[in-house]
Write a protein that holds these residues in place. Structure first.
Motif, short mmCIF file in Angstrom:
data_model
loop_
_atom_site.label_atom_id
_atom_site.label_comp_id
_atom_site.label_asym_id
_atom_site.label_seq_id
_atom_site.Cartn_x
_atom_site.Cartn_y
_atom_site.Cartn_z
N ASN A 8 -6.40 -2.60 8.92
CA ASN A 8 -6.03 -3.24 8.44
C ASN A 8 -4.83 -3.67 7.12
O ASN A 8 -4.75 -3.19 5.93
CB ASN A 8 -6.18 -4.71 7.92
CG ASN A 8 -7.29 -5.28 9.66
OD1 ASN A 8 -7.21 -5.01 10.75
ND2 ASN A 8 -8.62 -5.91 9.43
N ILE A 9 -3.21 -4.47 6.74
CA ILE A 9 -2.36 -4.06 5.79
C ILE A 9 -2.14 -5.32 5.67
O ILE A 9 -1.33 -5.94 7.06
CB ILE A 9 -1.48 -3.18 5.94
CG1 ILE A 9 -2.04 -2.00 6.17
CG2 ILE A 9 -0.24 -3.18 4.84
CD1 ILE A 9 -1.09 -0.82 6.54
N LEU A 10 -2.05 -6.31 4.32
CA LEU A 10 -2.15 -7.90 3.93
C LEU A 10 -0.88 -7.39 3.47
O LEU A 10 -0.23 -7.51 2.40
CB LEU A 10 -2.62 -8.66 3.49
CG LEU A 10 -2.25 -9.85 3.55
CD1 LEU A 10 -2.63 -10.59 4.44
CD2 LEU A 10 -3.79 -9.99 2.73
N LEU A 11 0.81 -8.12 4.39
CA LEU A 11 1.26 -8.43 4.34
C LEU A 11 2.06 -9.70 3.70
O LEU A 11 1.84 -10.95 4.43
CB LEU A 11 3.09 -8.19 4.97
CG LEU A 11 2.56 -6.75 5.70
CD1 LEU A 11 3.60 -6.62 6.37
CD2 LEU A 11 2.27 -5.52 4.39
N VAL A 12 1.90 -10.09 2.07
CA VAL A 12 1.84 -11.28 1.55
C VAL A 12 3.18 -11.46 1.15
O VAL A 12 3.85 -10.78 -0.09
CB VAL A 12 1.00 -12.00 0.78
CG1 VAL A 12 0.65 -12.90 0.41
CG2 VAL A 12 -0.42 -11.84 1.39
N ASP A 13 3.52 -12.97 1.57
CA ASP A 13 5.64 -13.11 0.94
C ASP A 13 5.73 -14.51 2.05
O ASP A 13 5.70 -14.37 2.49
CB ASP A 13 6.82 -12.26 1.42
CG ASP A 13 7.56 -12.26 0.34
OD1 ASP A 13 8.21 -12.92 0.54
OD2 ASP A 13 8.32 -11.59 0.64
N ASP A 14 6.41 -15.66 0.74
CA ASP A 14 6.64 -16.73 1.04
C ASP A 14 7.94 -16.41 2.46
O ASP A 14 8.62 -18.35 2.89
CB ASP A 14 7.18 -17.85 0.11
CG ASP A 14 8.52 -17.30 -1.02
OD1 ASP A 14 8.84 -18.27 -1.12
OD2 ASP A 14 8.25 -16.35 -1.17
#
Length: 802
Positions: A8-14
């Motif tokens: 799993n790779i978590l991508l966080v951006d609004d």
């Protein structure tokens, strides 16, 4: 074959578009990409899943990236999860340091280089998988050990049961035999199972060894206490240049530059057990080459001792590329010209700061606009044809106009290059504001027109000559010459020999030095001497190659005659003025001593019998002093006259300078009626030298007399003699009325006296005499004075040695 488990790779951006861009870049890795639109949503994802790496945007509403990272690190389950910050805004070093302080493994600035991001994420995926695999193997080994211990316990219990069965052997032989068979069968099964576990462990170790040895990046294991290498893979041997035996005899300090070893030891002393580390360091190869490496560390035990597994990725070339890319980006952003990348539909996809300076739009505004918004000559309907022209020609350059945000239209020089990148078509456009160029061109045309008009109506003659000094062009020829009669000829073909030689010398000097000149010269024309103001400058072509000279000359004969007449008239006026001042001074200065002499003589003639001896001597002294003053006045006038006519002589003779000064002081003290003590001081050893005693007496007498005359009663006068090897200096300092700055500008003019002398008698000749006498000996005089404070005069005379 069991399919490889995705991590799993978590991508966080609004920003959804940023998440979509990251997903597009990373989907080729074939892993499970989980997207979160806020820090809160990211924390929820971490509660549900485990992640190999987190790509976290810094600038988000609500909980920003730094706060989110802090919450992630506070949670034990995620405190070691790698975090990469991504930002386009927070570029300051303070933000970068803050990111690393929160445990970030990297801090990337937008725009992101795709290959770099993919390489970093792939490395963390590999590390995560390796860690997971090691954890699984450890768990399996632990389970096998527990099972083995359980079986051993059972065996012990069986043996105890067997012992008890032996005691009851006689009465339970058949039962014991059956139980023994069952126990043996169970033991055999346990042994077989243990062998299977050992085989699985051996295969796991082989797989780990293969991953270690076959990894294309340098890897090694070292002892955390001794820092000695325990094992290195072939990639490390190949990349660093050491053999395996050399490596195993070294410590990790040996592959660090000496100046960085203290930093390494400090970092190791601050090591937190159980936390994997990541960073960029400098390493040194065997040949001394320094490289930048990206280090990933994993801590574990080897035979009960703390050790560290290291993966080293040489990023020297990548770092150079990144620096070059940053420099290129900075150069483009800082360029004076407006630079933009344009898509085939005419919309801007990149603009530099020059667009803001030229057009007034912000970068964000420009990225939402297209070419027709800033180019009045281009419309939405004409853009497709223009694009085809750009695509066909690949490169075009032309002048056009642009429109600023405030509506102002200004001229530009546009250069467009057609480019293809990642399968897409772009135009790289550079626009230069040429408003100043247009203004300069207009001003140049106006200036040229004015110049032509001025030359046409001017007596000035302008001409060019090549490096052989042959005339190549002439405008407004004078003195009866014609253009045809001059062009192609030399000065020797046009003027008398002496005149031609004079002109050639001036012009040849400019040809030789490349430095222009302006001189007054003359030549004979039709038997008449004509004077000219001649300016000569080097002449260059557009390639700045020296091709000759350009000259301008004007006949100043009439002007020169007028100046000579004016100078003669002015000299005559000055002579008359000096004559009047001389007659005025002489009538006054001669009358006073003559009146004194005549009056005292008449008194002596008629009253001598009635007067006492002291009164007669007093009148005689008056006559003597008046005669001396009259003699001094005549001497001063004669000295100035001799100097002006060149008849003043310089006859040096050996004298004892200190003794001469003492005698001069005594004479002045005796002869002057003023009560002003003169203090004489001699410094240094007087060398044996010659002086003109008459000139020296005239200089010092005038200066000391002035000091006494313009000082108050009892005012002390300081007279200092300073002797050196090459010069002698006389300094005379008084406490008198002083000299104003205005009067100091005219001190050495004949008959000039200060505005503040009031009724103090004087001729205005003394300092003129001093200056003339000094000039004859090569001496100098300087003066410092303040009104109401006093004056210091310094005279320096070079020595004439015997």
């Amino acid at each position: 074959m069991v399919p490889e488990t995705k991590v799993n790779i978590l991508l966080v951006d609004d920003q959804p578009k940023n998440l979509l861009a990251l997903e597009a870049l990373l989907e080729k890795l074939g892993q499970n990409l989980v997207k979160a639109k806020s820090g809160e949503e990211a924390l929820k994802c971490l509660l549900q899943q485990e992640f190999a790496v987190i790509l976290l945007d810094v600038q988000m509403p609500g909980m920003d990236g730094f706060e989110t990272a802090k919450m992630i690190r506070a949670r034990p389950a995620s405190q070691h999860t790698p975090i990469i910050f991504i930002t386009a805004i927070n570029r300051d070093d303070a933000y970068v340091f803050k990111g690393y302080a929160l445990g970030a493994v990297d801090y990337l600035l937008k725009p992101i280089v795709p290959e770099i991001l993919i390489s970093k994420v792939a490395a963390f995926i590999s590390l995560f998988k390796m860690t997971q695999e090691v954890k699984q193997q450890a768990a399996q080994l632990k389970a096998a050990n527990i099972e083995l211990e359980r079986e051993i316990t059972k065996r012990k219990q069986a043996e105890a049961a067997l012992s008890r069965a032996n005691e009851q052997l006689e009465i339970r032989v058949s039962d014991r035999t059956t139980q023994l068979k069952q126990t043996n069968q169970q033991l055999l099964a346990e042994i077989a199972e243990r062998q299977q576990v050992e085989e699985a462990l051996r295969k796991s170790e082989e797989k780990y060894r293969y991953l270690f040895e076959a990894n294309p990046h340098p890897m090694w294991i070292y002892d955390l206490e001794t820092l000695s290498f325990l094992s290195v893979n072939d990639a490390a041997i190949s990349h660093y240049g050491y053999s395996r035996s050399e490596f195993l005899a070294m410590t990790i300090k040996d592959i660090r530059p000496p100046e960085e070893v203290p930093i390494l030891l400090k970092a190791l002393s601050e090591l937190v057990p159980g936390i994997n580390n990541f960073g960029i360091w400098k390493h040194q190869k065997k040949d001394g080459t320094l490289i930048d490496v990206e280090i990933t560390n994993h801590n574990f035990l080897v035979e009960g001792r703390p050790a560290r597994l290291v993966l080293a990725n040489d990023i020297t070339d990548r770092k150079r590329t990144e620096e070059a890319l940053k420099l290129t980006q900075f150069s483009v952003d800082s360029a004076v010209d407006a630079i933009a990348w344009i898509k085939s539909d005419g919309h801007f996809v990149y603009v530099n700061d020059g667009n803001y300076r030229n057009l007034g739009y912000s970068r964000e505004e420009m990225l939402s606009m297209s070419v027709p918004d800033v180019a009045p000559n281009v419309t939405a309907s004409t853009w497709p044809d223009m694009w085809q022209k750009i695509k066909q020609n690949r490169f075009i350059c032309f002048e056009s106009v642009h429109r600023r945000k405030d509506g102002q239209i200004f001229p530009v020089e546009v250069t467009i290059n057609y480019l293809e990148f990642n399968g897409l078509e772009y135009a790289c456009c550079s626009a230069r504001d040429i408003s100043q160029r247009h203004r300069n061109q207009l001003a140049l045309r106006e200036s040229e027109e004015r110049f032509r008009t001025a030359l046409k109506n001017s007596p000035m003659v302008v001409f060019n000559q090549d490096t052989d000094l042959r005339y190549t062009w002439i405008y407004n020829p004078a003195l009866g010459f014609t253009v045809e009669g001059i062009v192609g000829k030399l000065d020797t073909e046009l003027f008398p020999p002496e005149d031609a030689q004079r002109l050639t010398t001036i012009k040849q000097r400019v040809l030789t030095t490349g430095i222009g000149t302006r001189e007054e010269t003359f030549t004979t024309v039709n038997g008449e001497v004509r004077y000219f103001d001649l300016t000569v400058e080097p002449l260059f072509n557009q390639a700045r190659e020296f091709i000759g000279i350009t000259c301008a000359c004007m006949d100043i004969t009439d002007q020169k005659k007028s100046e000579e007449i004016s100078r003669a008239l002015e000299a005559e006026k000055e002579l008359r003025r000096l004559q009047m001042r001389f007659f005025s001074m002489a009538s006054h200065e001669f009358r006073t001593p003559l009146g004194t002499i005549l009056g005292s003589a008449q008194i002596l003639e008629f009253c001598a019998q009635e007067w006492s001896e002291s009164k007669r001597i007093k009148n005689i002294h008056r006559i003597k002093n008046a005669a001396k003053n009259l003699t001094q006045l005549i001497d001063d006038i004669l000295t100035i006259n001799r100097a002006e006519t060149g008849k003043l002589e310089f006859n040096p003779r050996p004298i004892e300078l200190e003794k001469f000064c003492h005698q001069l002081v005594e004479e002045l003290q005796v002869n002057t009626s003023a009560k002003n003590p003169i203090t004489f001081v001699s410094r240094g050893q007087c060398p044996k030298a010659s002086f003109d005693e008459k000139l020296l007496r005239s200089i010092l007498t005038n200066l000391l007399s002035n000091a006494i005359k313009y000082s108050p009663q009892e005012g002390e006068v300081h007279f200092t003699l300073i002797s050196e090897q090459e010069v002698v200096t006389f300094q005379i300092k008084d406490q008198g009325i002083g000299i104003s700055l205005e009067d100091q500008q005219h001190l050495f003019e004949v008959f000039h006296r200060g505005n503040n002398v009031e009724s103090i008698p004087g001729t205005g000749l003394g300092l003129s005499v001093v200056k003339k006498c000094l000039d004859l000996q090569g001496g100098t005089i300087s003066l410092k004075s303040a009104v109401g404070v006093g004056t210091t005069v310094t005279v320096t005379i070079p020595l004439v040695k015997d």
